[in-house]
Design a protein around this motif. Sequence first.
Motif, PDB file in Angstrom:
ATOM      1  N   GLN A 254      -0.847  30.514  32.867  1.00  0.00           N
ATOM      2  CA  GLN A 254       0.522  30.155  33.244  1.00  0.00           C
ATOM      3  C   GLN A 254       1.147  29.083  32.355  1.00  0.00           C
ATOM      4  O   GLN A 254       2.364  28.966  32.306  1.00  0.00           O
ATOM      5  N   ASN A 255       0.351  28.301  31.644  1.00  0.00           N
ATOM      6  CA  ASN A 255       0.862  27.237  30.791  1.00  0.00           C
ATOM      7  C   ASN A 255       0.280  27.374  29.385  1.00  0.00           C
ATOM      8  O   ASN A 255      -0.804  27.940  29.197  1.00  0.00           O
ATOM      9  N   LEU A 256       1.008  26.798  28.408  1.00  0.00           N
ATOM     10  CA  LEU A 256       0.578  26.822  27.018  1.00  0.00           C
ATOM     11  C   LEU A 256       0.543  25.404  26.463  1.00  0.00           C
ATOM     12  O   LEU A 256       1.384  24.570  26.806  1.00  0.00           O
ATOM     13  N   LEU A 257      -0.443  25.152  25.604  1.00  0.00           N
ATOM     14  CA  LEU A 257      -0.529  23.892  24.880  1.00  0.00           C
ATOM     15  C   LEU A 257       0.047  24.116  23.492  1.00  0.00           C
ATOM     16  O   LEU A 257      -0.519  24.838  22.675  1.00  0.00           O
ATOM     17  N   HIS A 258       1.205  23.492  23.216  1.00  0.00           N
ATOM     18  CA  HIS A 258       1.857  23.610  21.917  1.00  0.00           C
ATOM     19  C   HIS A 258       1.454  22.419  21.056  1.00  0.00           C
ATOM     20  O   HIS A 258       1.307  21.296  21.546  1.00  0.00           O
ATOM     21  N   PHE A 259       1.316  22.645  19.756  1.00  0.00           N
ATOM     22  CA  PHE A 259       0.987  21.581  18.816  1.00  0.00           C
ATOM     23  C   PHE A 259       1.437  21.995  17.425  1.00  0.00           C
ATOM     24  O   PHE A 259       1.667  23.180  17.156  1.00  0.00           O
ATOM     25  N   ILE A 260       1.561  21.016  16.533  1.00  0.00           N
ATOM     26  CA  ILE A 260       1.934  21.284  15.141  1.00  0.00           C
ATOM     27  C   ILE A 260       0.663  21.405  14.319  1.00  0.00           C
ATOM     28  O   ILE A 260      -0.200  20.521  14.375  1.00  0.00           O
ATOM     29  N   LEU A 261       0.558  22.491  13.595  1.00  0.00           N
ATOM     30  CA  LEU A 261      -0.594  22.731  12.725  1.00  0.00           C
ATOM     31  C   LEU A 261      -0.167  22.513  11.279  1.00  0.00           C
ATOM     32  O   LEU A 261       0.748  23.174  10.778  1.00  0.00           O
ATOM     33  N   LEU A 262      -0.826  21.570  10.625  1.00  0.00           N
ATOM     34  CA  LEU A 262      -0.540  21.262   9.225  1.00  0.00           C
ATOM     35  C   LEU A 262      -1.462  22.084   8.324  1.00  0.00           C
ATOM     36  O   LEU A 262      -2.681  22.077   8.499  1.00  0.00           O
ATOM     37  N   THR A 263      -0.880  22.788   7.373  1.00  0.00           N
ATOM     38  CA  THR A 263      -1.643  23.596   6.417  1.00  0.00           C
ATOM     39  C   THR A 263      -1.604  22.913   5.062  1.00  0.00           C
ATOM     40  O   THR A 263      -0.531  22.751   4.468  1.00  0.00           O
ATOM     41  N   VAL A 264      -2.773  22.515   4.581  1.00  0.00           N
ATOM     42  CA  VAL A 264      -2.903  21.843   3.289  1.00  0.00           C
ATOM     43  C   VAL A 264      -3.522  22.839   2.311  1.00  0.00           C
ATOM     44  O   VAL A 264      -4.613  23.367   2.559  1.00  0.00           O
TER      45      VAL A 264
END
Length: 400
Positions: free
Chosen positions: A242-252
């Motif tokens: 029912q819920n999602l954990l959103h985050f920023i993924l940095l690609t190096v």
Amino acid sequence: MENKDEDVGAFDPNIPEEGPSAPPPGWLDDVHGYLGPKGGGEDDNPLYPPPPAYSPQPELNRNTLVPNVRVPTVSEDMARDALLKFVESKWRYSSKPARNLTFKELKPITVYRYRLETYTETRASAWQFEPYNGQMVDGPQYGLSPPPWDIPVQMPPRYTNTVEKVRVPHSSVVKTCHKCSGYGKTRCVSCRGRGKKSCSFCHGHGRSRNQRCTSCHGRGTRRCTCCRGHGYKICTVCQGSQNLLHFILLTVTWKNNLSEFIPDRQPDFPDKKFEKVAGDPFFIDENPLVYPIQGFPDQEICDVSTKLINEHLNIFSATSRILQQRQTIELVPLTHAYYSYRANDYSFFVYGMENKFVYEPTRNLPVPAASRPRSVSAFLLTRTDPDRAGATDPRTHCAR
């Protein structure tokens, strides 16, 4: 079987239809220092130019001098060995002519290969999400997210292509699933949430050919095979959480950007052959930024050095951090071997530090056919004829 088909889920109007697979614009809040839309789609991957402190600038009026170099030579034994190795790789070729030929001239040809390598680091980011099942949430309550170029990463060995993905600290946030609206399940699109569908055999009438339909047992409907009669399916995005954990993924991304140049000085030799052989690197210049070569005997190498260095600087400094540059001049051995066998003239090339062999494509030589050397392929080719075993073909000088 009748009980199984009748056991279907009742229609629940509260179960939502499937929403978008990615969060809609405006679904997530802005994060300081990070740009671009917040949709989490495939195109949401903005590049971040490095800060000015990371971008070295070339010094004015500085050039690189190159030492003199001696052209290597190939002996007759080395040329013969190269020809024999080639013959051994071709089952239809005979080695007898290669062993008995007489060399007339071994002509060394000076071939330089210029190579410029620019090792860069690029950083890009994108919103990602995963089902939330109670895991730790590293959100803004722990502080501001560091800028993209302030996040520490372990640099790989130089001039190796590597990609590393890092979760940006303090960028996580828990949101209701955008696809199921937090219900954990979505209405089945096949049966529209009914759990059953019209029988395709009797078209929903319950009878076929004035008899009770044997497919739906006279009911006119059958259990929906997509949702197994429930009328809904578990949400494919949140997996029912029912819920999602959103985050920023940095690609190096670390990449070695390579440019090569070989002057075309031998029209009879296929230049692409040089791509697979090694040369003698008599000059190597490595610095954060290299400078154009000056004073080299081959002016074309100097001109190309200036051109490629400027191109790399303009292209890569805009979006990447230039970590190191390396320019190399290699001397790639190339020898044109002229020889005779049974009063006929032939020629071939020996090239590379590995002493590779290639015969001369004589059909392209701008000389009369009567005076030009014959192709070595005609001189070596063997034809197999079991009816004439042991006979000699005068055209190929080989046992056939």
